[in-house]
Scaffold this motif. Sequence first.
Motif, short mmCIF file in Angstrom:
data_model
loop_
_atom_site.label_atom_id
_atom_site.label_comp_id
_atom_site.label_asym_id
_atom_site.label_seq_id
_atom_site.Cartn_x
_atom_site.Cartn_y
_atom_site.Cartn_z
N LEU A 125 11.64 32.71 3.10
CA LEU A 125 12.54 32.73 4.26
C LEU A 125 13.72 33.66 4.03
O LEU A 125 14.19 34.33 4.95
CB LEU A 125 13.03 31.30 4.56
N ASP A 126 14.21 33.71 2.78
CA ASP A 126 15.31 34.62 2.46
C ASP A 126 14.88 36.07 2.64
O ASP A 126 15.62 36.88 3.21
CB ASP A 126 15.79 34.38 1.03
N LEU A 128 12.50 37.11 4.60
CA LEU A 128 12.30 37.32 6.03
C LEU A 128 13.61 37.58 6.74
O LEU A 128 13.71 38.43 7.63
CB LEU A 128 11.59 36.10 6.63
N SER A 129 14.67 36.85 6.35
CA SER A 129 15.97 37.03 6.99
C SER A 129 16.60 38.37 6.65
O SER A 129 17.47 38.86 7.38
CB SER A 129 16.92 35.90 6.58
N ALA A 146 2.74 33.45 4.67
CA ALA A 146 2.90 32.25 5.50
C ALA A 146 1.64 31.39 5.45
O ALA A 146 1.71 30.16 5.35
CB ALA A 146 3.23 32.64 6.93
#
Length: 223
Positions: A125-126, A128-129, A146
Amino acid sequence: MYEQLIPCDHCGGRPTVGRSQRLVSFLPDPTYDYTQWGRLAGPPLIGDTLPRPPEAPKTEHLVCIYCADCGMQTPWEAVAPNERAAMDRVGELWNRRLNRPEAEITDLQRLVEREVGVPDIPAVLDLLSRTKGNWDEMGPVFAMLARRLIDATIVTFDGWPIEPVLQDAARYRKLVQLVKWIQIEGQRYAEFPRIYSPSENGELLFEDCLAVAIDSLPDRDRW
């Protein structure tokens, strides 16, 4: 406020509180040797909390937020006259640093080359951000990661739910903050506070009655 501090923008490390001190006067006493304290016109050093001798020039105590992994740090704030207010100010400064480095395809490739699982979800997620472009190349890699994370989550789904564990941990930390040390016949004991439990809670289960009573206590000191 520890729970409200975001991870380090540079390396993702955990921020913590740093303490130091500096000269109150900008004109140091030429008759005093500052080199023995590491104070030769240099900036404050994290961990420099050793008390000065009475003949030394006066210093003021400082506080900051820093990352022990990479050294990212906020400006120093004077502790006086309110230490909590100073820590709140440096905490707000730390949380405003949101300019994290952009993710690169090599960062994703390092994740692909290993077996990713549920503990790697925050890392994905990091990344992706921090992805700002090049979606044609990085999008399929994110889709593959994912799918692997979803498969790992399905395999490990039969586990203890995390929310009750976190709630019980918060109640324990609140109790620990209110513990007092007492001396009985020369021995040291930890005394927990007496917690009021209304009679209308008597119909609840023992664990639920205990949880309601602890939740009614004042919130613990977040610093």
